[in-house]
Scaffold this motif. Structure first.
Motif, PDB file in Angstrom:
ATOM      1  N   ALA A   1       0.836  -1.207   0.000  1.00  0.00           N
ATOM      2  CA  ALA A   1       0.000   0.000   0.000  1.00  0.00           C
ATOM      3  C   ALA A   1       0.868   1.252   0.000  1.00  0.00           C
ATOM      4  CB  ALA A   1      -0.929  -0.006   1.210  1.00  0.00           C
ATOM      5  N   TYR A   2       1.941   1.242   0.785  1.00  0.00           N
ATOM      6  CA  TYR A   2       2.849   2.386   0.819  1.00  0.00           C
ATOM      7  C   TYR A   2       3.489   2.601  -0.552  1.00  0.00           C
ATOM      8  CZ  TYR A   2       6.851   5.315   1.944  1.00  0.00           C
ATOM      9  OH  TYR A   2       7.781   6.323   1.941  1.00  0.00           O
ATOM     10  N   GLU A   3       3.909   1.526  -1.196  1.00  0.00           N
ATOM     11  CA  GLU A   3       4.493   1.643  -2.535  1.00  0.00           C
ATOM     12  C   GLU A   3       3.471   2.194  -3.528  1.00  0.00           C
ATOM     13  OE1 GLU A   3       6.475  -1.899  -3.846  1.00  0.00           O
ATOM     14  OE2 GLU A   3       7.591  -2.085  -1.983  1.00  0.00           O
ATOM     15  N   LEU A   4       2.236   1.760  -3.398  1.00  0.00           N
ATOM     16  CA  LEU A   4       1.193   2.278  -4.280  1.00  0.00           C
ATOM     17  C   LEU A   4       0.973   3.771  -4.028  1.00  0.00           C
ATOM     18  CD1 LEU A   4      -1.344  -0.678  -4.181  1.00  0.00           C
ATOM     19  CD2 LEU A   4       0.115   0.005  -6.107  1.00  0.00           C
ATOM     20  N   GLN A   5       0.994   4.176  -2.763  1.00  0.00           N
ATOM     21  CA  GLN A   5       0.859   5.594  -2.450  1.00  0.00           C
ATOM     22  C   GLN A   5       2.005   6.387  -3.078  1.00  0.00           C
ATOM     23  OE1 GLN A   5       1.450   6.909   1.619  1.00  0.00           O
ATOM     24  NE2 GLN A   5      -0.143   8.472   1.391  1.00  0.00           N
TER      25      GLN A   5
ATOM     26  N   ARG B   1      -4.029   7.540  -3.915  1.00  0.00           N
ATOM     27  CA  ARG B   1      -4.368   8.440  -2.820  1.00  0.00           C
ATOM     28  C   ARG B   1      -4.852   7.613  -1.629  1.00  0.00           C
ATOM     29  NH1 ARG B   1      -8.293  12.616  -5.297  1.00  0.00           N
ATOM     30  NH2 ARG B   1      -8.038  13.633  -3.290  1.00  0.00           N
ATOM     31  N   TYR B   2      -4.494   8.035  -0.437  1.00  0.00           N
ATOM     32  CA  TYR B   2      -4.825   7.319   0.793  1.00  0.00           C
ATOM     33  C   TYR B   2      -6.110   7.898   1.377  1.00  0.00           C
ATOM     34  CZ  TYR B   2      -3.903   4.832   5.202  1.00  0.00           C
ATOM     35  OH  TYR B   2      -3.978   3.997   6.281  1.00  0.00           O
ATOM     36  N   LEU B   3      -7.136   7.064   1.497  1.00  0.00           N
ATOM     37  CA  LEU B   3      -8.391   7.434   2.148  1.00  0.00           C
ATOM     38  C   LEU B   3      -8.406   6.765   3.517  1.00  0.00           C
ATOM     39  CD1 LEU B   3     -11.257   8.576   2.366  1.00  0.00           C
ATOM     40  CD2 LEU B   3     -12.047   6.602   1.025  1.00  0.00           C
ATOM     41  N   ASP B   4      -8.370   7.563   4.575  1.00  0.00           N
ATOM     42  CA  ASP B   4      -8.393   7.069   5.948  1.00  0.00           C
ATOM     43  C   ASP B   4      -9.833   7.142   6.432  1.00  0.00           C
ATOM     44  OD1 ASP B   4      -8.200   6.874   8.821  1.00  0.00           O
ATOM     45  OD2 ASP B   4      -6.098   7.478   8.672  1.00  0.00           O
ATOM     46  N   VAL B   5     -10.427   5.993   6.769  1.00  0.00           N
ATOM     47  CA  VAL B   5     -11.845   5.955   7.137  1.00  0.00           C
ATOM     48  C   VAL B   5     -12.054   5.863   8.653  1.00  0.00           C
ATOM     49  CG1 VAL B   5     -12.566   5.064   4.894  1.00  0.00           C
ATOM     50  CG2 VAL B   5     -12.041   3.450   6.742  1.00  0.00           C
TER      51      VAL B   5
ATOM     52  N   HIS C   1      -1.774   9.950  11.524  1.00  0.00           N
ATOM     53  CA  HIS C   1      -2.250   9.367  10.265  1.00  0.00           C
ATOM     54  C   HIS C   1      -1.117   9.337   9.241  1.00  0.00           C
ATOM     55  CE1 HIS C   1      -3.034  13.735  10.146  1.00  0.00           C
ATOM     56  NE2 HIS C   1      -2.604  13.643   8.902  1.00  0.00           N
ATOM     57  N   PRO C   2      -1.265   8.505   8.220  1.00  0.00           N
ATOM     58  CA  PRO C   2      -0.245   8.475   7.163  1.00  0.00           C
ATOM     59  C   PRO C   2      -0.120   9.836   6.484  1.00  0.00           C
ATOM     60  CG  PRO C   2      -1.641   6.555   7.026  1.00  0.00           C
ATOM     61  CD  PRO C   2      -2.287   7.489   8.015  1.00  0.00           C
ATOM     62  N   VAL C   3       1.084  10.184   6.105  1.00  0.00           N
ATOM     63  CA  VAL C   3       1.326  11.436   5.396  1.00  0.00           C
ATOM     64  C   VAL C   3       0.498  11.441   4.113  1.00  0.00           C
ATOM     65  CG1 VAL C   3       3.083  12.783   4.173  1.00  0.00           C
ATOM     66  CG2 VAL C   3       3.634  11.703   6.358  1.00  0.00           C
ATOM     67  N   GLY C   4      -0.210  12.540   3.876  1.00  0.00           N
ATOM     68  CA  GLY C   4      -0.996  12.693   2.661  1.00  0.00           C
ATOM     69  C   GLY C   4      -2.386  12.084   2.706  1.00  0.00           C
TER      70      GLY C   4
ATOM     71  N   ARG D   1       1.970   1.874  11.313  1.00  0.00           N
ATOM     72  CA  ARG D   1       2.880   2.325  12.381  1.00  0.00           C
ATOM     73  C   ARG D   1       3.898   1.243  12.726  1.00  0.00           C
ATOM     74  NH1 ARG D   1      -0.379   6.016  16.617  1.00  0.00           N
ATOM     75  NH2 ARG D   1       0.341   7.972  15.739  1.00  0.00           N
ATOM     76  N   GLU D   2       3.429   0.013  12.819  1.00  0.00           N
ATOM     77  CA  GLU D   2       4.308  -1.104  13.165  1.00  0.00           C
ATOM     78  C   GLU D   2       5.459  -1.227  12.154  1.00  0.00           C
ATOM     79  OE1 GLU D   2       3.464  -5.737  12.997  1.00  0.00           O
ATOM     80  OE2 GLU D   2       2.265  -4.741  14.560  1.00  0.00           O
ATOM     81  N   ASN D   3       5.184  -0.896  10.896  1.00  0.00           N
ATOM     82  CA  ASN D   3       6.207  -0.960   9.847  1.00  0.00           C
ATOM     83  C   ASN D   3       6.991   0.342   9.728  1.00  0.00           C
ATOM     84  OD1 ASN D   3       6.135  -3.515   7.856  1.00  0.00           O
ATOM     85  ND2 ASN D   3       4.164  -3.264   8.890  1.00  0.00           N
ATOM     86  N   GLU D   4       6.725   1.274  10.643  1.00  0.00           N
ATOM     87  CA  GLU D   4       7.448   2.538  10.712  1.00  0.00           C
ATOM     88  C   GLU D   4       7.381   3.344   9.415  1.00  0.00           C
ATOM     89  OE1 GLU D   4      11.331   1.504  12.188  1.00  0.00           O
ATOM     90  OE2 GLU D   4      10.521   0.917  14.135  1.00  0.00           O
ATOM     91  N   LEU D   5       6.191   3.347   8.812  1.00  0.00           N
ATOM     92  CA  LEU D   5       5.982   4.136   7.595  1.00  0.00           C
ATOM     93  C   LEU D   5       5.665   5.570   7.998  1.00  0.00           C
ATOM     94  CD1 LEU D   5       3.998   1.428   5.617  1.00  0.00           C
ATOM     95  CD2 LEU D   5       6.372   2.141   5.269  1.00  0.00           C
ATOM     96  N   PRO D   6       5.851   6.545   7.085  1.00  0.00           N
ATOM     97  CA  PRO D   6       5.705   7.955   7.430  1.00  0.00           C
ATOM     98  C   PRO D   6       4.307   8.328   7.914  1.00  0.00           C
ATOM     99  CG  PRO D   6       6.698   7.694   5.256  1.00  0.00           C
ATOM    100  CD  PRO D   6       6.258   6.340   5.697  1.00  0.00           C
ATOM    101  N   THR D   7       4.281   9.062   9.046  1.00  0.00           N
ATOM    102  CA  THR D   7       3.019   9.540   9.617  1.00  0.00           C
ATOM    103  C   THR D   7       3.121  11.018   9.987  1.00  0.00           C
ATOM    104  OG1 THR D   7       3.630   8.980  11.896  1.00  0.00           O
ATOM    105  CG2 THR D   7       2.478   7.276  10.627  1.00  0.00           C
ATOM    106  N   ASN D   8       1.964  11.637  10.119  1.00  0.00           N
ATOM    107  CA  ASN D   8       1.867  12.973  10.705  1.00  0.00           C
ATOM    108  C   ASN D   8       1.468  12.729  12.150  1.00  0.00           C
ATOM    109  OD1 ASN D   8       2.399  14.255   8.314  1.00  0.00           O
ATOM    110  ND2 ASN D   8       0.260  14.658   7.814  1.00  0.00           N
ATOM    111  N   GLN D   9       2.277  13.176  13.079  1.00  0.00           N
ATOM    112  CA  GLN D   9       2.075  13.059  14.528  1.00  0.00           C
ATOM    113  C   GLN D   9       2.453  11.719  15.054  1.00  0.00           C
ATOM    114  OE1 GLN D   9      -2.028  14.156  14.629  1.00  0.00           O
ATOM    115  NE2 GLN D   9      -1.525  16.284  14.936  1.00  0.00           N
TER     116      GLN D   9
END
Length: 166
Positions: A62-66, A71-75, A85-88, A158-166
């Protein structure tokens, strides 16, 4: 931390093309997404004969696709989103918190249509993967053709330490 499994993006996409669901494995390192990877994933989009059956991908895919333009839709709820949340990511809650628990956001589809087109490439995530799968199914049923669910949700992100805001 447990040893990380090495899984290649082509292997995951090949599995998806053949209709198998995946669980979120841990990856040793993310590889840059390529146009070829996006083309391969395109063959497993929702729509057509399997209209309401979105595909789920591991969080690293999913990160590679982003990174490749999805586009990331957080529900998740507004409160969950505000906590990180994930950046973007764009937040449109699938459910709202009420005094008695969670209730379906009756304006979910309307709000998604105000921001996304039915042909937009969208990855959908929640906290653990349950709400996002319901939301992805609803979008597929509504005619969205490039919806991909994120297995494991923001917890796995988060567990995979991917980029987040906050």
């Amino acid at each position: 931390m447990a040893a990380l499994a090495r899984v290649s993006l082509p292997a995951v996409l090949a599995t998806l093309r053949h209709g198998a669901r995946t669980t979120p494995p841990r990856f040793a390192a993310a590889r840059p997404a390529t146009a070829a990877a996006k083309r391969m994933l395109g063959s497993v989009r929702c729509g057509g004969a399997e209209a309401a059956v979105p595909r789920s991908v591991p969080v690293r895919v999913a990160y590679e696709l982003q990174q490749a333009g999805y586009r990331y839709l957080d529900v998740r709820t507004e409160g969950e989103f505000a906590g990180g949340h994930p950046v973007g990511a764009v937040n449109i809650p699938y459910m709202h918190k009420t005094g008695s628990g969670l209730t379906k956001n009756t304006h979910f589809l309307e709000k998604v249509l105000a921001i996304f087109g039915k042909e937009d490439e969208i990855i959908i995530g929640c906290q653990s993967g349950k709400r996002s799968l319901m939301a992805a199914s609803e979008l597929c049923s509504a005619g969205f053709i490039a919806v991909t669910d994120i297995a494991g949700g923001f917890s796995a992100w988060r567990e995979n330490e991917l980029p987040t805001n906050q």
